[in-house]
Design a protein around this motif. Structure first.
Motif, PDB file in Angstrom:
ATOM      1  N   ASP A 154      87.424  17.716 -11.029  1.00 33.97           N
ATOM      2  CA  ASP A 154      87.973  18.781 -11.876  1.00 33.97           C
ATOM      3  C   ASP A 154      88.385  18.275 -13.257  1.00 33.97           C
ATOM      4  O   ASP A 154      88.487  19.057 -14.206  1.00 33.97           O
ATOM      5  N   THR A 155      88.624  16.975 -13.366  1.00 30.36           N
ATOM      6  CA  THR A 155      89.047  16.411 -14.656  1.00 30.36           C
ATOM      7  C   THR A 155      87.890  16.271 -15.633  1.00 30.36           C
ATOM      8  O   THR A 155      88.113  15.961 -16.807  1.00 30.36           O
ATOM      9  N   VAL A 156      86.650  16.474 -15.168  1.00 33.32           N
ATOM     10  CA  VAL A 156      85.468  16.354 -16.027  1.00 33.32           C
ATOM     11  C   VAL A 156      84.921  17.756 -16.313  1.00 33.32           C
ATOM     12  O   VAL A 156      84.361  18.394 -15.432  1.00 33.32           O
ATOM     13  N   LEU A 179      78.362  17.667 -21.155  1.00 33.02           N
ATOM     14  CA  LEU A 179      79.494  16.954 -20.542  1.00 33.02           C
ATOM     15  C   LEU A 179      80.339  16.368 -21.677  1.00 33.02           C
ATOM     16  O   LEU A 179      80.186  15.202 -22.048  1.00 33.02           O
ATOM     17  N   PRO A 180      81.214  17.156 -22.267  1.00 28.89           N
ATOM     18  CA  PRO A 180      81.903  16.766 -23.507  1.00 28.89           C
ATOM     19  C   PRO A 180      82.768  15.520 -23.407  1.00 28.89           C
ATOM     20  O   PRO A 180      82.982  14.846 -24.416  1.00 28.89           O
ATOM     21  N   THR A 181      83.265  15.174 -22.217  1.00 26.98           N
ATOM     22  CA  THR A 181      84.152  14.018 -22.109  1.00 26.98           C
ATOM     23  C   THR A 181      83.420  12.740 -21.710  1.00 26.98           C
ATOM     24  O   THR A 181      84.033  11.677 -21.622  1.00 26.98           O
ATOM     25  N   LEU A 182      82.105  12.846 -21.460  1.00 27.11           N
ATOM     26  CA  LEU A 182      81.323  11.664 -21.087  1.00 27.11           C
ATOM     27  C   LEU A 182      80.408  11.290 -22.243  1.00 27.11           C
ATOM     28  O   LEU A 182      79.299  11.782 -22.367  1.00 27.11           O
ATOM     29  N   SER A 183      80.896  10.401 -23.084  1.00 23.03           N
ATOM     30  CA  SER A 183      80.176  10.101 -24.320  1.00 23.03           C
ATOM     31  C   SER A 183      78.957   9.211 -24.113  1.00 23.03           C
ATOM     32  O   SER A 183      78.005   9.272 -24.879  1.00 23.03           O
ATOM     33  N   PRO A 280      77.581  14.568 -30.186  1.00 26.94           N
ATOM     34  CA  PRO A 280      78.147  15.767 -30.806  1.00 26.94           C
ATOM     35  C   PRO A 280      77.262  16.321 -31.922  1.00 26.94           C
ATOM     36  O   PRO A 280      76.698  15.577 -32.715  1.00 26.94           O
ATOM     37  N   THR A 281      77.121  17.651 -31.975  1.00 25.60           N
ATOM     38  CA  THR A 281      76.332  18.317 -33.015  1.00 25.60           C
ATOM     39  C   THR A 281      77.162  19.426 -33.643  1.00 25.60           C
ATOM     40  O   THR A 281      78.197  19.834 -33.112  1.00 25.60           O
ATOM     41  N   LEU A 288      75.009  16.347 -24.594  1.00 26.85           N
ATOM     42  CA  LEU A 288      74.002  17.062 -23.819  1.00 26.85           C
ATOM     43  C   LEU A 288      73.185  16.089 -22.974  1.00 26.85           C
ATOM     44  O   LEU A 288      72.598  15.141 -23.489  1.00 26.85           O
ATOM     45  N   TYR A 289      73.160  16.341 -21.664  1.00 25.11           N
ATOM     46  CA  TYR A 289      72.408  15.527 -20.715  1.00 25.11           C
ATOM     47  C   TYR A 289      71.362  16.386 -20.015  1.00 25.11           C
ATOM     48  O   TYR A 289      71.614  17.555 -19.699  1.00 25.11           O
TER      49      TYR A 289
END
Length: 343
Positions: A154-156, A179-183, A280-281, A288-289
């Motif tokens: 849930d934290t992701v 997945l915004p928090t997984l760079s 990021p765009t 984006l994965y």
């Protein structure tokens, strides 16, 4: 408890009014809360549409096929091809993937019939399998999105973006996920296996693929937590003001369909790879994965060696262009093509 307050507020609003313009929903729902909320709204709207049918009219459905041709008297705008299959046999219910109306119109098994027609059922052994194959591949992509939303903690945060038109020749079905928090996530072999296990678990629930056509306003309300879907919906609805949704269990997503009848009709499968497409765009895409997989219809048997060849091919980056990135960010599509060419 916050989720229940949102739903109670929405139910009251739906009872009093036929639109959702004044309803404000916060955007900080967890992934699971957003899933449950969409499913609840789906149920509510489906019930409303059935109640609005009013006086029930009868239609004649001329069934053609095994064991023999017959005429079924069904309820207009309520009965579905699946209901017709119930009158025939359990085999028809389990094996029928799509319905064929009047010899040329492919129809979802759980989509209400709107007028008298001839009806044929299509399975994976259809003489002309193109549409059945596309429905299968399209369903696999939608279910891959469902898998992605439940596989992470849930934290992701998980924001589904889109999946392209089905192309079996590409060797893999795909879903692009933000997945915004997984760079810089590079999934391990075990993590990919875990994704596949979640996929298998979802399919084994053997739930129907329910279809529902809704207005643009309701669609926006259902996906208020997903900025990507919210941007896409107006473009989807510009033709007739409608958006086609599908539900498998609690998972609700957008697809023009048709899809197969039941998740149990997906047989052997594998999630094969996750490729990072972009960082990021400016258009709001964070990370984006591209999730990729390969599957066989239920009943299609392939030995381990042959299936491993399909898996190896499905691991390569699928170069399909994302349908909702053509105008938003052509650079991402160019990047996909460049990376695929180097793979």
């Amino acid at each position: 408890m916050k989720m229940k307050r949102h739903v109670t507020c929405l139910m009251k609003k739906l009872t009093e009014k036929s639109h959702f313009s004044t309803l404000q929903i916060t955007r900080f729902l967890s992934t699971q809360e957003a899933i449950e909320r969409r499913s609840y709204l789906f149920t509510l709207e489906k019930k409303r549409q059935i109640e609005n049918v009013g006086r029930i009219e009868k239609i004649e459905v001329q069934y053609k096929g095994i064991p023999k041709d017959c005429t079924l008297v069904m309820n207009k705008n309520i009965s579905t091809p699946y209901d017709c299959a119930r009158h025939l046999s359990e085999w028809h219910m389990e094996s029928s993937v799509l319905a064929l109306l009047d010899g040329n119109l492919h129809w979802d098994m759980h989509r209400p019939l709107t007028e008298s027609c001839t009806l044929e059922f299509q399975n994976y052994k259809a003489a002309e399998p193109q549409q059945v194959n596309k429905a299968f591949w399209r369903t696999c992509s939608l279910m891959l999105g469902a898998c992605a939303t439940v596989a992470f903690k849930d934290t992701v945060p998980v924001h589904l973006h889109s999946f392209p038109l089905p192309d079996i020749r590409s060797g893999s079905f795909i879903y692009d996920v933000d997945l915004p928090t997984l760079s810089d996530w590079q999934p391990t072999h075990q993590e990919v296996l875990t994704l596949a296990a979640e996929y298998v678990k979802l399919c084994r629930k053997a739930v129907p693929l329910e279809r529902l056509e809704v207005g643009e306003e309701l669609a926006l309300e259902m996906f208020v937590d997903n900025e990507h879907k919210s941007k896409q919906i107006p473009n989807i609805a510009k033709t007739n003001g409608k958006v086609i949704l599908y539900r498998a269990g609690n998972h609700v997503d957008i697809s023009r369909g048709p899809l197969i009848s039941n998740t149990a009709q997906i047989g052997r499968l594998a999630v094969t790879a996750v490729h990072k497409l972009t960082g990021p765009t400016e258009d709001g895409v964070s990370q984006l994965y591209r999730f990729q997989g390969v599957a066989l219809p239920k009943g299609v048997v392939l030995d381990h060696f042959a299936f491993s060849i399909l898996m190896d091919r499905a691991k390569k980056l699928n170069p399909a262009r994302s349908p909702f990135l053509k105008k938003e960010d052509p650079e991402i599509n160019e990047q996909i093509e460049n990376v695929a060419a180097q793979a």
